[in-house]
Design an enzyme around this catalytic site. Structure first.
Site, PDB file in Angstrom:
ATOM      1  N   HIS A  11       0.839  -1.204   0.000  1.00  0.00           N
ATOM      2  CA  HIS A  11       0.000   0.000   0.000  1.00  0.00           C
ATOM      3  C   HIS A  11       0.875   1.256   0.000  1.00  0.00           C
ATOM      4  O   HIS A  11       0.436   2.320   0.438  1.00  0.00           O
ATOM      5  CB  HIS A  11      -0.919   0.022   1.218  1.00  0.00           C
ATOM      6  CG  HIS A  11      -1.930  -1.080   1.221  1.00  0.00           C
ATOM      7  ND1 HIS A  11      -2.490  -1.569   2.368  1.00  0.00           N
ATOM      8  CD2 HIS A  11      -2.476  -1.791   0.213  1.00  0.00           C
ATOM      9  CE1 HIS A  11      -3.344  -2.554   2.077  1.00  0.00           C
ATOM     10  NE2 HIS A  11      -3.341  -2.706   0.760  1.00  0.00           N
ATOM     11  N   GLU A  34      17.475   4.168 -14.419  1.00  0.00           N
ATOM     12  CA  GLU A  34      18.399   3.098 -14.041  1.00  0.00           C
ATOM     13  C   GLU A  34      17.698   1.931 -13.353  1.00  0.00           C
ATOM     14  O   GLU A  34      18.000   0.765 -13.621  1.00  0.00           O
ATOM     15  CB  GLU A  34      19.495   3.667 -13.118  1.00  0.00           C
ATOM     16  CG  GLU A  34      20.512   2.658 -12.635  1.00  0.00           C
ATOM     17  CD  GLU A  34      21.410   2.133 -13.745  1.00  0.00           C
ATOM     18  OE1 GLU A  34      22.083   1.104 -13.519  1.00  0.00           O
ATOM     19  OE2 GLU A  34      21.443   2.732 -14.833  1.00  0.00           O
ATOM     20  N   HIS A  84      -5.070   2.234  -4.449  1.00  0.00           N
ATOM     21  CA  HIS A  84      -5.005   1.121  -3.507  1.00  0.00           C
ATOM     22  C   HIS A  84      -3.554   0.709  -3.258  1.00  0.00           C
ATOM     23  O   HIS A  84      -3.050   0.826  -2.153  1.00  0.00           O
ATOM     24  CB  HIS A  84      -5.830  -0.047  -4.053  1.00  0.00           C
ATOM     25  CG  HIS A  84      -5.853  -1.263  -3.183  1.00  0.00           C
ATOM     26  ND1 HIS A  84      -6.922  -2.124  -3.123  1.00  0.00           N
ATOM     27  CD2 HIS A  84      -4.927  -1.797  -2.340  1.00  0.00           C
ATOM     28  CE1 HIS A  84      -6.664  -3.113  -2.283  1.00  0.00           C
ATOM     29  NE2 HIS A  84      -5.443  -2.942  -1.795  1.00  0.00           N
ATOM     30  N   SER A 301      13.392  -5.264 -35.584  1.00  0.00           N
ATOM     31  CA  SER A 301      14.293  -5.900 -36.534  1.00  0.00           C
ATOM     32  C   SER A 301      14.375  -7.383 -36.237  1.00  0.00           C
ATOM     33  O   SER A 301      14.127  -7.820 -35.106  1.00  0.00           O
ATOM     34  CB  SER A 301      15.692  -5.273 -36.432  1.00  0.00           C
ATOM     35  OG  SER A 301      16.638  -5.990 -37.198  1.00  0.00           O
ATOM     36  N   SER A 302      14.737  -8.154 -37.232  1.00  0.00           N
ATOM     37  CA  SER A 302      14.940  -9.585 -37.009  1.00  0.00           C
ATOM     38  C   SER A 302      16.214  -9.839 -36.210  1.00  0.00           C
ATOM     39  O   SER A 302      16.378 -10.905 -35.626  1.00  0.00           O
ATOM     40  CB  SER A 302      15.008 -10.328 -38.346  1.00  0.00           C
ATOM     41  OG  SER A 302      16.030  -9.794 -39.159  1.00  0.00           O
ATOM     42  N   ASP A 361      11.511  -1.594 -45.593  1.00  0.00           N
ATOM     43  CA  ASP A 361      11.831  -1.697 -47.021  1.00  0.00           C
ATOM     44  C   ASP A 361      11.244  -2.964 -47.640  1.00  0.00           C
ATOM     45  O   ASP A 361      11.406  -3.187 -48.837  1.00  0.00           O
ATOM     46  CB  ASP A 361      13.350  -1.703 -47.220  1.00  0.00           C
ATOM     47  CG  ASP A 361      14.005  -2.938 -46.628  1.00  0.00           C
ATOM     48  OD1 ASP A 361      14.784  -3.609 -47.332  1.00  0.00           O
ATOM     49  OD2 ASP A 361      13.759  -3.242 -45.453  1.00  0.00           O
TER      50      ASP A 361
END
Length: 402
Positions: A11, A34, A84, A301-302, A361
């Protein structure tokens, strides 16, 4: 549902207040802090997302909404309850306690940043601008606008909230990936495995490769060769691994086992100053502009997330990661599948997929993203493959055109 070894329910005041700053928000999001590193599965550059559910008079009545939140956010280790508190879980009481401390630190930081008029959800944590103007002769009207967003004459905010960028052929020449990164990984895979064979990281890479190669052998894929057991000796195991990895690289396969190992090989290359990321000349200026406008930019990206961070962390224009909010790889899904873009749209904090612009692309990727509801632009760069006739997508030769 998560095989938790321990759950902490707090809480703590900050866990309540952070849900009340925006009473309609369904998520708490923060990046570039961080203590995000203390949350399981997250790093400094990642965007931490914690779902918020509504409070009820009796705690037992939260069961259904808590279940839905856990299902909807498979990567979360916490759920906030508005006004809560919070539930935090981990594999052990130590993990739960450590993460609880990090969550409360981040909530406290968000509250303080908010009090200072700063936006905790953007990489730079820049100011939330207060704009004053005159609307329809009704006198002065004060409006609070998130950093970088603009208000048009009719008071409607711009629809685009996020931009998701492909790398190869979009931010970076295909030649860099094909002629620099891939050959480096291919030529150094044996050296890397030999030098790091006993480490937990490489053993995990080998475990993934063994599983992938077993599947390849069962499917009769060309180039797949059996990997002997560890009892056969380190050198024999490495020789088989190298043969499989070289075949995978030659076939340009987009599989997690290969991409994860490549990322670790490239990490050594970047650390030893043997590699430097390359981006097109127009990319840094565009990233800086979008960042200033408050538009969140992500990479999909792959290549592994590690590889993506390496490429943008040390480029011919310096470290560009300060302009990026997060990274997605094939763990989200195949780039040519619509479900992958649905998953991304549910992860980046937009109300509708159409608030995301995806730039790639590859026509098949563009089609999959469009089917998921994203706005799409195709990048046309030197060395990119041809597009189908009448493909129907807007194209650009430079990010300055976006």
């Amino acid at each position: 549902m998560r095989n938790a070894g321990a759950v902490i329910h707090s809480h703590g005041m900050e866990s309540c207040l952070v849900t009340m700053i925006n009473p309609v928000s369904k998520e708490f999001r923060i990046t570039h802090m961080e203590m995000i590193k203390g949350i399981q599965g997250h790093g400094y550059y990642d965007e931490l997302v914690v779902p918020i559910i509504e409070n009820t008079a009796h705690e037992r009545e939260l069961t259904e909404s808590l279940t839905e939140a856990i299902e909807a956010y498979p990567k979360t280790t916490a759920v906030l309850v508005r006004s809560h508190g919070i539930y935090v879980w981990g594999d052990s009481w130590i993990s739960a306690k450590t993460q609880a401390e990090c969550y409360h630190y981040l909530f406290d930081a968000a509250i303080k940043l908010h009090q200072l008029g700063l936006d905790w959800s953007t990489p730079s944590h820049g100011p939330v601008h207060n704009l004053k103007g005159v609307l329809s002769g009704n006198g002065n009207v004060s409006m609070s606008v998130k950093a970088g967003t603009s208000i048009s004459n009719n008071g409607i905010e711009p629809s685009r909230r996020c931009i998701v960028l492909d790398i190869e052929g979009t931010t970076t020449p295909i030649s860099f990936v094909a002629d620099v990164l891939f050959p480096y990984a291919r030529d150094n895979v044996g050296r890397h495995l030999s030098a790091t064979y006993e480490t937990a990281e490489t053993q995990e890479d080998i475990k993934l490769l063994r599983s992938q190669v077993q599947d390849d052998l069962e499917q009769g894929l060309v180039g797949a060769v059996p990997i002997p057991s560890d009892d056969a000796g380190k050198e024999e195991v490495i020789a088989a691994l190298v043969a499989n990895v070289v075949a995978m690289i030659s076939a340009d396969r987009k599989i997690t086992a290969l991409k994860q190992l490549q990322g670790h090989i490239w990490q050594t290359g970047f650390q030893n100053n043997e590699l430097e990321g390359v981006v097109f000349d127009d990319v840094p200026e565009a990233l800086e502009k979008w960042h200033a406008l408050g538009i969140k930019v992500y990479i999909y990206s792959s290549g592994s997330r590690l590889a993506q961070r390496l490429i943008f962390g040390k480029t011919n224009y310096g470290d560009l990661r300060k302009y990026l909010c997060g990274f997605f790889d094939t763990k989200v899904g195949n780039k040519k599948e619509t479900s992958s873009y649905i998953e991304i749209s549910e992860s980046v904090g937009v109300n509708y997929p159409s608030e995301i612009l995806f730039v790639t692309d590859v026509y098949q990727e563009a089609a999959a993203a469009k089917a998921a509801g994203l706005e799409v632009i195709i990048s046309v760069r030197p060395g990119n493959g041809p597009l189908p006739d009448n493909h129907g997508f807007k194209t650009v030769n430079s990010f300055s055109e976006i």
